[in-house]
Scaffold this motif. Sequence first.
Motif, PDB file in Angstrom:
ATOM      1  N   GLY A   1      89.316 -14.647 -41.422  1.00 54.89           N
ATOM      2  CA  GLY A   1      88.327 -14.544 -40.562  1.00 54.89           C
ATOM      3  C   GLY A   1      89.061 -14.725 -39.058  1.00 54.89           C
ATOM      4  O   GLY A   1      88.705 -14.407 -38.083  1.00 54.89           O
ATOM      5  N   SER A   2      90.082 -15.735 -39.039  1.00 58.03           N
ATOM      6  CA  SER A   2      90.622 -16.035 -37.868  1.00 58.03           C
ATOM      7  C   SER A   2      91.445 -14.791 -37.271  1.00 58.03           C
ATOM      8  O   SER A   2      91.640 -14.791 -36.000  1.00 58.03           O
ATOM      9  N   VAL A   3      91.754 -13.851 -38.182  1.00 58.41           N
ATOM     10  CA  VAL A   3      92.492 -12.548 -37.818  1.00 58.41           C
ATOM     11  C   VAL A   3      91.344 -11.438 -37.582  1.00 58.41           C
ATOM     12  O   VAL A   3      91.900 -10.243 -37.612  1.00 58.41           O
ATOM     13  N   GLY A   4      90.190 -11.646 -37.839  1.00 61.02           N
ATOM     14  CA  GLY A   4      88.998 -10.479 -37.783  1.00 61.02           C
ATOM     15  C   GLY A   4      89.008  -9.649 -39.076  1.00 61.02           C
ATOM     16  O   GLY A   4      88.526  -8.546 -38.910  1.00 61.02           O
ATOM     17  N   VAL A   5      89.596 -10.492 -40.122  1.00 59.87           N
ATOM     18  CA  VAL A   5      89.275  -9.518 -41.475  1.00 59.87           C
ATOM     19  C   VAL A   5      88.224 -10.094 -42.171  1.00 59.87           C
ATOM     20  O   VAL A   5      88.154 -11.181 -42.526  1.00 59.87           O
ATOM     21  N   GLU A   6      87.362  -9.240 -42.735  1.00 58.26           N
ATOM     22  CA  GLU A   6      86.168  -9.563 -43.552  1.00 58.26           C
ATOM     23  C   GLU A   6      86.565  -9.076 -44.976  1.00 58.26           C
ATOM     24  O   GLU A   6      87.407  -8.314 -45.144  1.00 58.26           O
ATOM     25  N   GLY A   7      86.048 -10.014 -46.019  1.00 59.85           N
ATOM     26  CA  GLY A   7      86.481  -9.567 -47.387  1.00 59.85           C
ATOM     27  C   GLY A   7      85.307  -9.509 -48.229  1.00 59.85           C
ATOM     28  O   GLY A   7      84.291  -9.912 -48.066  1.00 59.85           O
ATOM     29  N   ASP A   8      85.737  -8.860 -49.531  1.00 53.53           N
ATOM     30  CA  ASP A   8      84.413  -8.677 -50.725  1.00 53.53           C
ATOM     31  C   ASP A   8      84.568 -10.148 -51.348  1.00 53.53           C
ATOM     32  O   ASP A   8      85.680 -10.514 -51.975  1.00 53.53           O
ATOM     33  N   ALA A   9      83.677 -11.038 -51.600  1.00 62.35           N
ATOM     34  CA  ALA A   9      83.602 -12.171 -52.136  1.00 62.35           C
ATOM     35  C   ALA A   9      83.954 -11.952 -53.525  1.00 62.35           C
ATOM     36  O   ALA A   9      84.678 -12.789 -54.210  1.00 62.35           O
ATOM     37  N   ALA A  10      83.487 -10.768 -54.130  1.00 64.12           N
ATOM     38  CA  ALA A  10      83.694 -10.766 -55.711  1.00 64.12           C
ATOM     39  C   ALA A  10      84.961 -10.517 -55.938  1.00 64.12           C
ATOM     40  O   ALA A  10      85.798 -11.120 -56.923  1.00 64.12           O
ATOM     41  N   ARG A  11      85.723  -9.749 -55.168  1.00 64.73           N
ATOM     42  CA  ARG A  11      87.423  -9.728 -55.284  1.00 64.73           C
ATOM     43  C   ARG A  11      87.985 -10.779 -54.850  1.00 64.73           C
ATOM     44  O   ARG A  11      88.991 -11.386 -55.712  1.00 64.73           O
ATOM     45  N   LEU A  12      87.773 -11.618 -54.219  1.00 67.02           N
ATOM     46  CA  LEU A  12      88.394 -12.905 -53.850  1.00 67.02           C
ATOM     47  C   LEU A  12      88.234 -13.816 -55.022  1.00 67.02           C
ATOM     48  O   LEU A  12      89.109 -14.428 -55.371  1.00 67.02           O
ATOM     49  N   ASN A  13      87.027 -13.986 -55.559  1.00 65.76           N
ATOM     50  CA  ASN A  13      86.732 -14.724 -56.669  1.00 65.76           C
ATOM     51  C   ASN A  13      87.641 -14.162 -58.060  1.00 65.76           C
ATOM     52  O   ASN A  13      87.940 -15.170 -58.792  1.00 65.76           O
ATOM     53  N   SER A  14      87.554 -12.929 -57.942  1.00 66.40           N
ATOM     54  CA  SER A  14      88.406 -12.632 -59.027  1.00 66.40           C
ATOM     55  C   SER A  14      89.727 -12.792 -59.070  1.00 66.40           C
ATOM     56  O   SER A  14      90.408 -13.399 -59.997  1.00 66.40           O
ATOM     57  N   LEU A  15      90.475 -12.746 -58.079  1.00 65.32           N
ATOM     58  CA  LEU A  15      91.701 -13.352 -57.844  1.00 65.32           C
ATOM     59  C   LEU A  15      92.071 -14.767 -57.998  1.00 65.32           C
ATOM     60  O   LEU A  15      92.950 -15.070 -58.611  1.00 65.32           O
ATOM     61  N   LEU A  16      91.197 -15.486 -57.445  1.00 67.77           N
ATOM     62  CA  LEU A  16      91.136 -17.019 -57.653  1.00 67.77           C
ATOM     63  C   LEU A  16      90.992 -17.221 -59.122  1.00 67.77           C
ATOM     64  O   LEU A  16      91.722 -18.433 -59.583  1.00 67.77           O
ATOM     65  N   LYS A  17      90.420 -16.511 -59.882  1.00 65.93           N
ATOM     66  CA  LYS A  17      89.939 -16.725 -61.505  1.00 65.93           C
ATOM     67  C   LYS A  17      91.424 -16.578 -61.965  1.00 65.93           C
ATOM     68  O   LYS A  17      91.734 -17.120 -62.973  1.00 65.93           O
ATOM     69  N   ALA A  18      91.961 -15.313 -61.643  1.00 68.92           N
ATOM     70  CA  ALA A  18      93.276 -14.959 -62.118  1.00 68.92           C
ATOM     71  C   ALA A  18      94.067 -15.949 -62.065  1.00 68.92           C
ATOM     72  O   ALA A  18      95.316 -16.253 -62.832  1.00 68.92           O
ATOM     73  N   LEU A  19      94.398 -16.458 -60.871  1.00 64.88           N
ATOM     74  CA  LEU A  19      95.366 -17.565 -60.509  1.00 64.88           C
ATOM     75  C   LEU A  19      95.130 -19.048 -60.832  1.00 64.88           C
ATOM     76  O   LEU A  19      96.140 -19.758 -60.681  1.00 64.88           O
ATOM     77  N   GLU A  20      93.809 -19.232 -61.359  1.00 65.92           N
ATOM     78  CA  GLU A  20      93.659 -20.506 -61.663  1.00 65.92           C
ATOM     79  C   GLU A  20      94.584 -21.205 -62.829  1.00 65.92           C
ATOM     80  O   GLU A  20      94.871 -20.358 -63.715  1.00 65.92           O
ATOM     81  N   GLY A  21      94.992 -22.483 -62.407  1.00 67.20           N
ATOM     82  CA  GLY A  21      95.945 -22.905 -63.283  1.00 67.20           C
ATOM     83  C   GLY A  21      97.386 -22.573 -63.288  1.00 67.20           C
ATOM     84  O   GLY A  21      98.196 -22.762 -64.098  1.00 67.20           O
TER      85      GLY A  21
END
Length: 108
Positions: free
Chosen positions: A28-48
């Motif tokens: 958001g600090s650089v004016g980019v909006e994102g898809d929350a579903a994709r972000l959550n999917s990435l975080l789930k894949a990187l978890e642990g």
Amino acid sequence: MKFLAAYLLLVAGGKTEPSAEDITKLLGSVGVEGDAARLNSLLKALEGKSVDEVIAEGATKLASVSSGPAVAAAGGAAAAAGGEAPAEEAKEEEKEESDEDMGFGLFD
């Protein structure tokens, strides 16, 4: 890709496990909006997993991907079969490419 880049920037900045809020704030600090579903999917894949583990895993997957041009592979296969035409064609192509410059550059 933007989420992963933001995640890696945050990790490089000292945040060991960036949250969705951290990534959203950075983007958001650089004016980019994102898809929350994709972000959550990435975080789930990187978890642990640590970033080093993820990079090492990705490197092993990339090692199995062919990165050479198909033309060179075809030429090498023909040469191995006993044909010399691909080697001659390669020499002709090199000559043609060197003639293309004509003494001026793209931005002259």
